[in-house]
Design a protein around this motif. Structure first.
Motif, PDB file in Angstrom:
ATOM      1  N   THR A  14      23.589  -5.042  44.931  1.00 59.81           N
ATOM      2  CA  THR A  14      23.254  -4.219  46.087  1.00 59.81           C
ATOM      3  C   THR A  14      23.110  -5.125  47.294  1.00 59.81           C
ATOM      4  O   THR A  14      22.599  -6.239  47.180  1.00 59.81           O
ATOM      5  N   ALA A 122      30.197  -1.521  47.401  1.00 59.76           N
ATOM      6  CA  ALA A 122      30.324  -0.132  46.956  1.00 59.76           C
ATOM      7  C   ALA A 122      31.162  -0.031  45.692  1.00 59.76           C
ATOM      8  O   ALA A 122      30.936   0.831  44.845  1.00 59.76           O
ATOM      9  N   LYS A 221      29.173  -4.406  60.254  1.00 59.38           N
ATOM     10  CA  LYS A 221      28.736  -3.156  60.877  1.00 59.38           C
ATOM     11  C   LYS A 221      29.851  -2.116  60.811  1.00 59.38           C
ATOM     12  O   LYS A 221      29.584  -0.930  60.558  1.00 59.38           O
ATOM     13  N   SER A 224      29.902  -0.615  57.397  1.00 57.55           N
ATOM     14  CA  SER A 224      28.779   0.317  57.215  1.00 57.55           C
ATOM     15  C   SER A 224      29.049   1.646  57.918  1.00 57.55           C
ATOM     16  O   SER A 224      28.807   2.722  57.353  1.00 57.55           O
ATOM     17  N   THR A 227      31.606   3.862  56.052  1.00 59.26           N
ATOM     18  CA  THR A 227      31.157   4.509  54.812  1.00 59.26           C
ATOM     19  C   THR A 227      29.943   5.406  54.996  1.00 59.26           C
ATOM     20  O   THR A 227      29.691   6.275  54.167  1.00 59.26           O
ATOM     21  N   GLU A 228      29.190   5.209  56.079  1.00 57.99           N
ATOM     22  CA  GLU A 228      27.937   5.955  56.240  1.00 57.99           C
ATOM     23  C   GLU A 228      27.972   7.001  57.341  1.00 57.99           C
ATOM     24  O   GLU A 228      27.011   7.770  57.490  1.00 57.99           O
ATOM     25  N   THR A 229      29.043   7.039  58.156  1.00 62.94           N
ATOM     26  CA  THR A 229      29.136   8.015  59.245  1.00 62.94           C
ATOM     27  C   THR A 229      30.519   8.645  59.268  1.00 62.94           C
ATOM     28  O   THR A 229      31.426   8.234  58.536  1.00 62.94           O
ATOM     29  N   SER A 230      30.686   9.626  60.147  1.00 64.90           N
ATOM     30  CA  SER A 230      31.987  10.271  60.354  1.00 64.90           C
ATOM     31  C   SER A 230      32.567   9.911  61.713  1.00 64.90           C
ATOM     32  O   SER A 230      33.449  10.594  62.224  1.00 64.90           O
ATOM     33  N   ARG A 264      37.467   3.538  54.078  1.00 66.14           N
ATOM     34  CA  ARG A 264      36.568   4.690  54.141  1.00 66.14           C
ATOM     35  C   ARG A 264      36.786   5.631  52.962  1.00 66.14           C
ATOM     36  O   ARG A 264      35.825   6.077  52.333  1.00 66.14           O
ATOM     37  N   ARG A 268      33.488   5.437  50.514  1.00 59.71           N
ATOM     38  CA  ARG A 268      32.511   6.418  50.991  1.00 59.71           C
ATOM     39  C   ARG A 268      31.996   7.242  49.820  1.00 59.71           C
ATOM     40  O   ARG A 268      32.756   7.714  48.994  1.00 59.71           O
TER      41      ARG A 268
END
Length: 269
Positions: A14, A122, A221, A224, A227-230, A264, A268
């Motif tokens: 992690t 991931a 960044k 991140s 994978t964490e936003t659209s 992505r 994701r």
């Protein structure tokens, strides 16, 4: 190749970014754990071993021991768990069987290994191939430490530790402004150095140039945000300090090995 025998039995990996405090001030693990620091620092105590860990350092904790820890500066680190570790067959190398603080000399190699770990953070949960690659990178970290520890320390000609606070300030400024415009010339002037002096001294201390560190932070960044936003690629490029989505896409594929859209869709969750 010099590797721990047998290879560590990898369990999980992690990555924690800019962690301001640990959820638990102390913990106890059923497997071996390795905290490999990328930036920031934390204080730790495991049995009779205590100290602080920062970039180019890691902390190894055996199963069943209580790991006490406290964040000093927001810390980004790789947390790896594994089983079945044995001392490497290297003359002079320390036995990897007790709590241990690992300090890496070849910072460029360490940086490259940690950079590769980002790419499979991931994937370790998504595929056997991702887990196998993470296991290989873990073995490489342990191999590097074991090999370097078995070799005599050679002082670099002209090395002077008196500039350490200045270089730490430079690194902090780069980390704080990585996604904004800060030229090497501006940073060098702030520190009273020429760009050439700053680059040479920074690379000697951290194993990579200021621009390489900036790029690593920006790409992390970008990963991140993918994978964490659209957010659109153009918006991600803007957030990460790049001039356009096209430029980010080209750089991302070159450095990460896949396009932003492929990354992505693959990672994701």
């Amino acid at each position: 190749m010099f590797l721990p025998q047998p290879l560590p039995d990898f369990v999980d990996h992690t990555y924690w970014d800019q962690k301001k405090q640990f959820q638990l001030a102390s913990d106890q693990y059923t497997n071996w754990v390795l905290f490999a620091v990328e930036k920031g620092s934390f204080r730790f105590k495991i049995g009779s071993l205590s100290g602080t860990a920062q970039f180019a350092e890691a902390v190894l904790c055996p199963p069943g021991m209580i790991f006490n820890r406290e964040v000093l500066d927001p810390v980004s680190f790789h947390f790896l768990t594994f089983k079945n570790i044995q001392p490497p067959e290297l003359p002079g190398a320390p036995a990897l069987q007790s709590p241990l603080k690992l300090t890496f000399r070849d910072k460029q190699r360490l940086f490259n290994t940690l950079h590769q770990l980002h790419g499979c953070a991931a994937a370790t949960a998504a595929s056997e191939a991702g887990r196998a690659w993470a296991a290989h990178l873990l073995a490489d970290l342990l191999q590097q430490y074991a090999w370097e520890s078995s070799q005599p320390i050679q002082q670099q000609p002209g090395h002077d530790s008196s500039g350490e606070p200045l270089l730490r300030k430079a690194r902090l400024r780069i980390e704080e402004t990585a996604c904004r415009e800060l030229s090497l010339g501006e940073l060098a002037r702030e520190l009273g150095l020429s760009p050439v002096q700053l680059t040479r001294r920074f690379k000697a201390r951290y194993g990579l140039s200021p621009s390489a560190l900036q790029q690593s932070i920006r790409l992390q960044k970008a990963r991140s945000l993918l994978t964490e936003t659209s957010l659109t690629l153009e918006k991600i490029a803007e957030e990460c300090g790049y001039e356009s989505g096209f430029y980010l896409s080209r750089l991302f594929k070159k450095q990460v090995g896949s396009s932003p859209s492929e990354y992505r869709s693959r990672f994701r969750i």
